[in-house]
Write a protein that holds these residues in place. Structure first.
Motif, PDB file in Angstrom:
ATOM      1  N   ALA A  17       0.838  -1.199   0.000  1.00  0.00           N
ATOM      2  CA  ALA A  17       0.000   0.000   0.000  1.00  0.00           C
ATOM      3  C   ALA A  17       0.876   1.254   0.000  1.00  0.00           C
ATOM      4  CB  ALA A  17      -0.909  -0.007   1.231  1.00  0.00           C
ATOM      5  N   VAL A  18       0.464   2.250  -0.775  1.00  0.00           N
ATOM      6  CA  VAL A  18       1.194   3.509  -0.825  1.00  0.00           C
ATOM      7  C   VAL A  18       0.925   4.268   0.470  1.00  0.00           C
ATOM      8  CG1 VAL A  18       1.467   5.695  -2.060  1.00  0.00           C
ATOM      9  CG2 VAL A  18       1.009   3.582  -3.329  1.00  0.00           C
ATOM     10  N   PRO A  19       1.962   4.631   1.235  1.00  0.00           N
ATOM     11  CA  PRO A  19       1.740   5.366   2.488  1.00  0.00           C
ATOM     12  C   PRO A  19       1.067   6.709   2.239  1.00  0.00           C
ATOM     13  CG  PRO A  19       3.999   4.533   2.328  1.00  0.00           C
ATOM     14  CD  PRO A  19       3.377   4.340   0.990  1.00  0.00           C
ATOM     15  N   GLY A  20       0.454   7.255   3.295  1.00  0.00           N
ATOM     16  CA  GLY A  20      -0.315   8.483   3.152  1.00  0.00           C
ATOM     17  C   GLY A  20       0.471   9.640   2.593  1.00  0.00           C
ATOM     18  N   ASP A  21       1.712   9.860   3.092  1.00  0.00           N
ATOM     19  CA  ASP A  21       2.517  10.978   2.608  1.00  0.00           C
ATOM     20  C   ASP A  21       2.853  10.812   1.133  1.00  0.00           C
ATOM     21  OD1 ASP A  21       2.441  12.105   5.109  1.00  0.00           O
ATOM     22  OD2 ASP A  21       4.418  11.348   5.723  1.00  0.00           O
ATOM     23  N   ALA A  22       3.221   9.590   0.739  1.00  0.00           N
ATOM     24  CA  ALA A  22       3.535   9.335  -0.664  1.00  0.00           C
ATOM     25  C   ALA A  22       2.289   9.475  -1.537  1.00  0.00           C
ATOM     26  CB  ALA A  22       4.143   7.946  -0.826  1.00  0.00           C
ATOM     27  N   ALA A  23       1.138   9.020  -1.032  1.00  0.00           N
ATOM     28  CA  ALA A  23      -0.116   9.159  -1.780  1.00  0.00           C
ATOM     29  C   ALA A  23      -0.474  10.626  -1.973  1.00  0.00           C
ATOM     30  CB  ALA A  23      -1.232   8.431  -1.046  1.00  0.00           C
ATOM     31  N   GLN A  24      -0.206  11.442  -0.957  1.00  0.00           N
ATOM     32  CA  GLN A  24      -0.499  12.863  -1.061  1.00  0.00           C
ATOM     33  C   GLN A  24       0.370  13.515  -2.134  1.00  0.00           C
ATOM     34  OE1 GLN A  24      -0.632  14.629   2.796  1.00  0.00           O
ATOM     35  NE2 GLN A  24      -1.317  16.624   2.055  1.00  0.00           N
ATOM     36  N   ARG A  25       1.641  13.130  -2.191  1.00  0.00           N
ATOM     37  CA  ARG A  25       2.509  13.651  -3.253  1.00  0.00           C
ATOM     38  C   ARG A  25       2.085  13.110  -4.609  1.00  0.00           C
ATOM     39  NH1 ARG A  25       6.355  12.347   0.752  1.00  0.00           N
ATOM     40  NH2 ARG A  25       6.884  10.420  -0.371  1.00  0.00           N
ATOM     41  N   MET A  26       1.681  11.864  -4.639  1.00  0.00           N
ATOM     42  CA  MET A  26       1.284  11.207  -5.880  1.00  0.00           C
ATOM     43  C   MET A  26       0.094  11.896  -6.535  1.00  0.00           C
ATOM     44  SD  MET A  26       0.012   7.250  -6.087  1.00  0.00           S
ATOM     45  CE  MET A  26      -0.933   6.612  -7.475  1.00  0.00           C
ATOM     46  N   LEU A  27      -0.856  12.355  -5.718  1.00  0.00           N
ATOM     47  CA  LEU A  27      -2.068  12.958  -6.257  1.00  0.00           C
ATOM     48  C   LEU A  27      -2.007  14.484  -6.279  1.00  0.00           C
ATOM     49  CD1 LEU A  27      -4.973  10.709  -4.935  1.00  0.00           C
ATOM     50  CD2 LEU A  27      -3.480  10.432  -6.899  1.00  0.00           C
ATOM     51  N   GLY A  28      -0.842  15.037  -6.110  1.00  0.00           N
ATOM     52  CA  GLY A  28      -0.699  16.489  -6.268  1.00  0.00           C
ATOM     53  C   GLY A  28      -0.622  16.848  -7.739  1.00  0.00           C
ATOM     54  N   LEU A  29      -1.728  16.680  -8.444  1.00  0.00           N
ATOM     55  CA  LEU A  29      -1.727  16.804  -9.906  1.00  0.00           C
ATOM     56  C   LEU A  29      -1.716  18.250 -10.383  1.00  0.00           C
ATOM     57  CD1 LEU A  29      -4.337  14.018 -10.782  1.00  0.00           C
ATOM     58  CD2 LEU A  29      -1.876  13.815 -10.397  1.00  0.00           C
ATOM     59  N   THR A  30      -2.052  19.182  -9.507  1.00  0.00           N
ATOM     60  CA  THR A  30      -2.087  20.595  -9.886  1.00  0.00           C
ATOM     61  C   THR A  30      -1.232  21.381  -8.904  1.00  0.00           C
ATOM     62  OG1 THR A  30      -4.335  20.326 -10.740  1.00  0.00           O
ATOM     63  CG2 THR A  30      -3.573  22.579 -10.352  1.00  0.00           C
ATOM     64  N   ALA A  31      -0.208  22.034  -9.414  1.00  0.00           N
ATOM     65  CA  ALA A  31       0.719  22.770  -8.552  1.00  0.00           C
ATOM     66  C   ALA A  31      -0.025  23.849  -7.770  1.00  0.00           C
ATOM     67  CB  ALA A  31       1.827  23.400  -9.391  1.00  0.00           C
ATOM     68  N   GLY A  32       0.217  23.873  -6.470  1.00  0.00           N
ATOM     69  CA  GLY A  32      -0.375  24.888  -5.620  1.00  0.00           C
ATOM     70  C   GLY A  32      -1.778  24.592  -5.149  1.00  0.00           C
ATOM     71  N   ALA A  33      -2.416  23.559  -5.674  1.00  0.00           N
ATOM     72  CA  ALA A  33      -3.781  23.208  -5.266  1.00  0.00           C
ATOM     73  C   ALA A  33      -3.720  22.148  -4.163  1.00  0.00           C
ATOM     74  CB  ALA A  33      -4.595  22.688  -6.450  1.00  0.00           C
ATOM     75  N   PRO A  34      -4.586  22.245  -3.154  1.00  0.00           N
ATOM     76  CA  PRO A  34      -4.508  21.314  -2.018  1.00  0.00           C
ATOM     77  C   PRO A  34      -5.002  19.915  -2.378  1.00  0.00           C
ATOM     78  CG  PRO A  34      -6.399  22.772  -1.769  1.00  0.00           C
ATOM     79  CD  PRO A  34      -5.635  23.269  -2.963  1.00  0.00           C
ATOM     80  N   VAL A  35      -4.385  18.933  -1.745  1.00  0.00           N
ATOM     81  CA  VAL A  35      -4.804  17.538  -1.841  1.00  0.00           C
ATOM     82  C   VAL A  35      -5.568  17.196  -0.567  1.00  0.00           C
ATOM     83  CG1 VAL A  35      -4.024  15.142  -2.010  1.00  0.00           C
ATOM     84  CG2 VAL A  35      -2.827  16.940  -3.283  1.00  0.00           C
ATOM     85  N   ILE A  36      -6.737  16.596  -0.713  1.00  0.00           N
ATOM     86  CA  ILE A  36      -7.536  16.197   0.441  1.00  0.00           C
ATOM     87  C   ILE A  36      -7.041  14.843   0.940  1.00  0.00           C
ATOM     88  CG2 ILE A  36      -9.847  15.613   1.259  1.00  0.00           C
ATOM     89  CD1 ILE A  36     -10.954  17.443  -0.906  1.00  0.00           C
ATOM     90  N   ARG A  37      -6.823  14.744   2.243  1.00  0.00           N
ATOM     91  CA  ARG A  37      -6.313  13.490   2.811  1.00  0.00           C
ATOM     92  C   ARG A  37      -7.004  13.186   4.130  1.00  0.00           C
ATOM     93  NH1 ARG A  37      -0.089  12.475   4.954  1.00  0.00           N
ATOM     94  NH2 ARG A  37      -0.533  10.549   6.117  1.00  0.00           N
ATOM     95  N   SER A  38      -7.371  11.922   4.285  1.00  0.00           N
ATOM     96  CA  SER A  38      -7.927  11.427   5.539  1.00  0.00           C
ATOM     97  C   SER A  38      -7.300  10.069   5.825  1.00  0.00           C
ATOM     98  CB  SER A  38      -9.449  11.312   5.450  1.00  0.00           C
ATOM     99  OG  SER A  38      -9.977  10.666   6.593  1.00  0.00           O
ATOM    100  N   ASP A  39      -6.913   9.841   7.081  1.00  0.00           N
ATOM    101  CA  ASP A  39      -6.278   8.577   7.452  1.00  0.00           C
ATOM    102  C   ASP A  39      -7.178   7.660   8.274  1.00  0.00           C
ATOM    103  OD1 ASP A  39      -3.863   9.258   6.195  1.00  0.00           O
ATOM    104  OD2 ASP A  39      -3.197  10.387   7.960  1.00  0.00           O
ATOM    105  N   ARG A  40      -8.392   8.077   8.567  1.00  0.00           N
ATOM    106  CA  ARG A  40      -9.307   7.285   9.376  1.00  0.00           C
ATOM    107  C   ARG A  40     -10.630   7.106   8.633  1.00  0.00           C
ATOM    108  NH1 ARG A  40      -5.092   7.150  11.385  1.00  0.00           N
ATOM    109  NH2 ARG A  40      -4.476   7.439  13.569  1.00  0.00           N
TER     110      ARG A  40
END
Length: 309
Positions: A17-40
């Motif tokens: 499984a891709v860890p949360g931090d790596a997944a957040q970088r992975m889905l940063g498809l638009t520079a400067g736009a926030p990525v939504i993340r939840s771990d629970r």
């Protein structure tokens, strides 16, 4: 408001499984736009939306199309570090112009497709679900596919597929603000589903989340059924069967969280789908069979080794 959408769901080609931090970088498809993340209760990461411009024919009836100009909103969702979804959708609305106008007009209405020509929303929804998008003009699949490719290229993956699975497409329409609630789910083929929704209890974001959740859980159930059909629990030997179903236990079972992130109105629609299709009952029946079989296999192995219970 008529919304036309599509969701592609597949297994990310990685052995872990891709860890949360790596997944957040992975889905940063638009520079400067926030990525939504939840771990629970499990990792859930959503990319910012991107827009793609379209100018094409849109099915207005089985034998007739109209011109649509505007943008399609697309995003990627990664659940549990394993299940990757690419979602595309656009809101169809009547244009006040009889011809194409400058792109600034359409960019000021993100995720909206302005329709030039006469049409009825119900007929357009039915034609979109029933038609071949490659012949009708409006094809959301390649837009979603490009988003999935961008997401997969956003991080280095082990490129080892733990579970054999197919990509499943869910094409959907939603008529928002409708007076009468309506929901129809249809399995058109092993890899393609269509959903038609009419509701006054949900907004656009609620319906998008509902369709993504429905696509995810339908894919999970289909993939688990395929694993069980390839590795029947009465298999050639205890060890072989356990080895075949172990990847499902490691990578899939914990991803089943129906309705968790949905609004109240969308959760009511999910409950209605579940009553019709029996998703939750079928899933838990299959999971209990797997767990019971693995428990029996463990006890037999302990007996073989002479370990007292």
């Amino acid at each position: 408001m008529l919304v036309l959408g599509e969701v592609l769901t597949s297994l990310l080609p990685t052995s872990a499984a891709v860890p949360g931090d790596a997944a957040q970088r992975m889905l940063g498809l638009t520079a400067g736009a926030p990525v939504i993340r939840s771990d629970r209760p499990i990792s859930y990461v959503v990319s910012p939306e991107r827009l793609e411009g379209v100018d094409c024919q849109v099915p207005a009836a089985p034998d007739r199309g109209v011109r649509g100009i505007g943008t399609v909103a697309t995003r990627a969702v990664l659940t549990g570090g394993h299940a990757l979804q690419a979602s595309a959708r656009t809101v169809a609305e009547r244009s006040r112009h009889s011809r194409r106008v400058p792109w600034s007009h359409y960019l000021a209405r993100p995720g909206t497709l302005q329709i030039i020509g006469r049409y009825q929303e119900e007929a357009m929804a039915a034609a979109f679900l029933a038609g071949n998008p490659k012949s009708s003009g409006l094809d959301l699949t390649p837009i979603a596919e490009r988003t999935a490719i961008r997401a997969r290229s956003g991080t280095r993956l082990a490129r080892e597929v733990p579970v054999t699975s197919d990509r499943i497409t869910l094409r959907w329409t939603a008529l928002l603000g409708a007076g009468e609630e309506e929901l129809h789910l249809r399995v058109d083929s092993p890899l393609h589903r269509t959903v038609r929704i009419a509701t006054s209890a949900c907004g656009l974001a609620d319906v998008v989340a509902l369709c993504e959740s429905l696509a995810l859980h339908d894919w999970l159930l289909t993939t688990l059924d395929a694993i069980l059909s390839r590795a029947p629990l009465t298999g050639p030997s205890e060890g072989v069967v356990v080895d075949r179903i172990q990847p499902a236990v490691d990578h899939l079972l914990h991803l089943w969280t129906p309705g968790f992130r949905l609004s109240r109105g969308a959760r009511d629609l999910w409950d209605r789908i579940d009553r019709l299709a029996g998703f939750d009952h079928q899933w838990h029946t299959s999971v209990n069979r797997i767990r019971d079989h693995m428990a029996v296999s463990t006890l037999r192995e302990l007996d073989r080794l002479g370990v007292p219970r």
